[in-house]
Enzyme design. Structure first.
Site, PDB file in Angstrom:
ATOM      1  N   GLU A 148     -22.078  52.601 -60.481  1.00  0.00           N
ATOM      2  CA  GLU A 148     -20.834  52.350 -61.212  1.00  0.00           C
ATOM      3  C   GLU A 148     -20.499  53.462 -62.201  1.00  0.00           C
ATOM      4  OE1 GLU A 148     -18.992  48.777 -64.020  1.00  0.00           O
ATOM      5  OE2 GLU A 148     -21.162  48.982 -63.811  1.00  0.00           O
ATOM      6  N   GLU A 243     -14.834  40.601 -65.058  1.00  0.00           N
ATOM      7  CA  GLU A 243     -15.786  41.198 -65.995  1.00  0.00           C
ATOM      8  C   GLU A 243     -15.027  41.693 -67.216  1.00  0.00           C
ATOM      9  OE1 GLU A 243     -19.651  44.145 -65.840  1.00  0.00           O
ATOM     10  OE2 GLU A 243     -17.649  44.984 -65.670  1.00  0.00           O
TER      11      GLU A 243
END
Length: 262
Positions: A148, A243
């Site tokens: 990520e 998120e």
């Protein structure tokens, strides 16, 4: 579109083991977590309690981070630190064991910050080996490891989708994929829509939050719905992770409104 709730950030006021049930009560059938333990190798009773909390809530654990160090202190992963490879490998074994019990699809491997006292080449070589190991471990249960781009910590070296995909190319594992978080990309100056177009075939997971602010969709300026439509049109069929850090009293009201066409 199937959504999964990142319980580590969306439900911070609740004790950790109560969060899966809270997500289920809000109408979700899937959750994910950052590393939910204080240590890379938690006690068996801690692991069993976590697994029971998810299973008893009747939800699937779609995603789980590997151990990432002291996140509140600014650490963002340990896998590129040669001195912590054993620590990372131990957390991979724990995470994959949990995933095997709960049907987890992906494991997020945060790369780790650059250290002034280490040669970046040595850090990258360490990261490549550890990512290949993590991807192979995930593949044994039919899952993938994820990498990520992250914002907010200058020392974290992967800031754009291109940065992460360059690492995927170095490692060369089909079981290591891009975690595309539209918030982090936008904050770092990367164009999420262009990243989707360039790297659609490499995306293993999608996370959303609005920017600026990292709140729920509608609290910032990102075209979240358009980006989701774009990633689906590009072939993504996995869950989309919520998120974000709630900025309103009801962190899921935006989704109810979207589903009713309001």
């Amino acid at each position: 579109m199937r959504y999964t709730v990142n319980c580590s950030i969306v439900l911070p006021a609740l004790p950790l083991l109560q969060r899966p049930a809270a997500a289920a009560a809000a109408g979700f059938d899937a959750v994910e977590f950052w590393w939910p333990f204080a240590e890379p190798v938690p006690a068996d009773r801690e692991v069993d309690a976590f697994v029971a909390a998810v299973a008893d809530a009747g939800v699937t654990l779609t995603g789980l981070n590997f151990a990432a160090g002291d996140m509140p202190a600014g650490e963002r992963g340990i896998l590129s630190d040669p001195a912590r490879s054993t620590e990372f490998a131990d957390s991979v074994a724990v995470a994959v064991g949990i995933g095997e019990r709960l049907g987890t699809l992906g494991f997020n491997a945060l790369y780790g910050n650059r250290r002034d006292d280490l040669d970046p080449v040595r850090q990258d070589e360490t990261a490549d080996a550890n990512l290949a190991m993590a991807a192979a471990a995930a593949a044994r249960i039919g899952a993938v490891a994820l990498l990520e781009p992250v914002s907010g910590v200058e020392a974290y070296p992967l800031k754009t989708a291109d940065d992460a995909v360059a690492v995927l190319d170095r490692v060369g594992s089909p079981d290591l994929r891009l975690l595309l978080d539209v918030y982090h990309l936008a904050v770092n100056g990367d164009d999420p829509a262009a990243a989707i177009d360039r790297h659609a075939g490499r995306i293993g997971h999608v996370q959303i939050a609005d920017a600026p602010g990292r709140g729920e969709p509608g609290t910032g300026t990102l075209p979240i719905h358009d980006l989701l439509a774009r990633v689906v049109a590009a072939g993504y069929r996995g869950p989309v992770s919520l998120e974000y850090s709630p900025a309103t009293d009801d962190p899921f009201a935006w989704l109810a409104a979207a589903r009713t066409g309001a």
